[in-house]
Write an enzyme that holds these catalytic residues in place. Structure first.
Site, PDB file in Angstrom:
ATOM      1  N   HIS A  29       0.940  -1.130   0.057  1.00 45.24           N
ATOM      2  CA  HIS A  29       0.080   0.102   0.099  1.00 45.24           C
ATOM      3  C   HIS A  29       0.822   1.268   0.152  1.00 45.24           C
ATOM      4  O   HIS A  29       1.554   1.377   0.891  1.00 45.24           O
ATOM      5  CB  HIS A  29      -0.865   0.007   1.424  1.00 45.24           C
ATOM      6  CG  HIS A  29      -2.065   1.034   1.310  1.00 45.24           C
ATOM      7  ND1 HIS A  29      -3.398   1.045   0.713  1.00 45.24           N
ATOM      8  CD2 HIS A  29      -1.733   2.396   1.637  1.00 45.24           C
ATOM      9  CE1 HIS A  29      -3.619   2.332   0.889  1.00 45.24           C
ATOM     10  NE2 HIS A  29      -2.998   2.996   1.459  1.00 45.24           N
ATOM     11  N   CYS A  30       0.768   1.930  -1.161  1.00 46.57           N
ATOM     12  CA  CYS A  30       1.773   3.243  -1.253  1.00 46.57           C
ATOM     13  C   CYS A  30       1.046   4.310  -0.674  1.00 46.57           C
ATOM     14  O   CYS A  30       0.225   4.791  -0.913  1.00 46.57           O
ATOM     15  CB  CYS A  30       1.955   3.392  -2.652  1.00 46.57           C
ATOM     16  SG  CYS A  30       3.232   4.621  -2.749  1.00 46.57           S
ATOM     17  N   PRO A  31       1.420   5.092   0.442  1.00 53.84           N
ATOM     18  CA  PRO A  31       1.127   6.254   0.909  1.00 53.84           C
ATOM     19  C   PRO A  31       1.183   7.383   0.217  1.00 53.84           C
ATOM     20  O   PRO A  31       0.461   8.350   0.109  1.00 53.84           O
ATOM     21  CB  PRO A  31       1.941   6.325   2.129  1.00 53.84           C
ATOM     22  CG  PRO A  31       3.180   5.856   2.094  1.00 53.84           C
ATOM     23  CD  PRO A  31       2.677   4.791   1.103  1.00 53.84           C
TER      24      PRO A  31
ATOM     25  N   GLY B  75      -1.563   7.034  -2.383  1.00 55.81           N
ATOM     26  CA  GLY B  75      -2.932   6.789  -1.415  1.00 55.81           C
ATOM     27  C   GLY B  75      -3.718   5.518  -2.044  1.00 55.81           C
ATOM     28  O   GLY B  75      -4.778   5.446  -2.025  1.00 55.81           O
TER      29      GLY B  75
END
Length: 418
Positions: A189-191, A194
């Site tokens: 999950h890439c912050p 998003g």
């Protein structure tokens, strides 16, 4: 266990469909139990932290715009054609980078459709209780193992049961705690975008980080070159042009991050791994069932067809349908024993420490009031009666009847032996 044919329908159950939208039906994205945010009536699918997309766009757009303005101001001092080419190329790189960022963030990463009920068990109902690792409270006779063994490319692979989505995850899938969805070929999950990175947006994610790396190198190189062309020492040129100095420092820092990330993912592509698998399973110590060699892995990445979405978020579903029945049941029944607890034939439901749970697991205020009224008397709680009442309440919810029999299980005189 024997060979198993890997098909999507072996792991997931699709929601029901309806072509004509009656008034009492809603779009699937409106009742979806994940944490995603939808725009354009379900056509754009963002993660729960989609606001970080604006931050990432600002970190790309503001420095690039500053660089282009600086170059336009210097055009008179250099060759006019050369100056315009540098500005146009920088501007196009920034536009491409922003497009790839948006495509990665707004696309379905490969969400696996969830179930409202556990799948049918392949095991016999007469099997030993001690062999059971998971029992759904709504169907206590259904015995499901925590994992299943399947063969992938001749290797034995375990697929786990997801307690949230109520399905056996397809190979290489994992449940994202941020988005609350199981995702096909889950990478991470890439912050910064998003969104989860999965099988359907991994291509655009690679293009995004690669273009970001190229843009940083481009801006850093031409900014440094123009500072070196200034008359006087390098220190004097930097002190006169603070904005160019800030651009140099910014690009130097960022290029280590996005450049290192690009190199790492190029290594993952060559070995046919995901970030999750690389940190979790350590294929350098074990055989990777998905690795076909460097050239074949690169060819698979470059020329494989796009995976179609398993979920149509714009289809019409009943509000009482599978997609929402699970949440309705939880609200109506109250507390349901957690999925990692076991059933013992002698003591009923056992807690995590092996201690039988009492009547308070129903989480019913009326039951607590009845217990308080019985102070001073000996009250023996029949755990099997409580379990039967709770199962009866769940059966009523599954059938769609949310009548008063659910809210008042304490009125059953069989619950207590005075």
């Amino acid at each position: 266990m024997g060979d198993a044919v890997i098909k999507n329908q072996d792991f997931v159950r699709r929601p029901s469909k309806c072509k004509d939208p009656p008034k009492f039906k809603r779009r699937l994205y409106q009742v979806w139990k994940g944490r995603n945010k939808f725009l354009c009536r379900g056509r754009l699918i963002f993660g729960p932290d989609a606001a970080s997309l604006l931050l990432s766009a600002s970190l790309i757009g503001i420095p690039t715009l500053t660089f282009c303005v600086k170059m336009l101001l210097r055009i008179q001092a250099v060759n006019c054609r050369y100056g315009h080419i540098v500005v146009i190329v920088g501007f196009l790189l920034a536009i491409l980078d922003l497009v790839f960022l948006f495509m990665t963030s707004a696309r379905n990463p490969g969400i696996v459709p969830r179930n409202s009920r556990p799948p049918d068990s392949d095991d016999s109902l007469n099997s030993s209780i001690s062999s059971i690792e998971w029992i759904h409270p709504a169907t206590p006779d259904l015995k499901l193992p925590r994992t299943k063994d399947i063969f992938v490319n001749g290797f034995l692979v375990k697929v786990k049961f997801c307690d949230t989505c109520l399905l056996y995850r397809p190979p290489r899938s994992s449940h994202c705690s941020m988005c609350n969805n199981c995702v096909q070929r889950f990478d991470h999950h890439c912050p910064w975008v998003g969104q989860c990175i999965g099988v359907r947006n991994y291509w655009t994610f690679i293009l995004f980080i690669s273009t970001s790396t190229l843009l940083c190198i481009y801006v850093f190189t031409f900014t440094l070159w123009h500072l070196l062309k200034e008359q006087g020492s390098m220190y004097h040129s930097m002190s006169k042009d603070v904005i160019s100095l800030i651009l140099l420092v910014y690009c130097f820092i960022v290029v280590w991050f996005v450049g290192g990330l690009s190199i790492f993912h190029f290594y993952l592509i060559c070995t046919n791994q995901t970030t999750y698998e690389n940190f979790r399973y350590h294929y350098d110590k074990n055989e990777n069932p998905y690795n076909h060699g460097t050239l074949k892995n690169i060819k698979e990445f470059l020329f494989s067809q796009s995976v179609p979405s398993l979920v149509n978020f714009r289809e019409w579903v009943y509000e009482e349908d599978d997609t929402v029945a699970g949440s309705t049941a939880k609200k109506s029944v109250g507390h349901i024993p957690s999925l990692n607890r076991r059933i013992d034939l002698e003591h009923g439901i056992l807690g995590k420490d092996g201690i039988p749970e009492d009547a308070q697991t129903l989480d019913n205020s009326s039951t607590n009031d009845s217990l308080k009224e019985g102070e001073g008397r000996d009250i023996n709680v029949n755990h099997f009666s409580i379990l039967a009442a709770q199962e009866e309440a769940i059966d009523v919810v599954v059938d769609g009847d949310l009548g008063p029999s659910i809210a008042t299980p304490e009125r059953n005189p069989d619950l207590f032996d005075n």
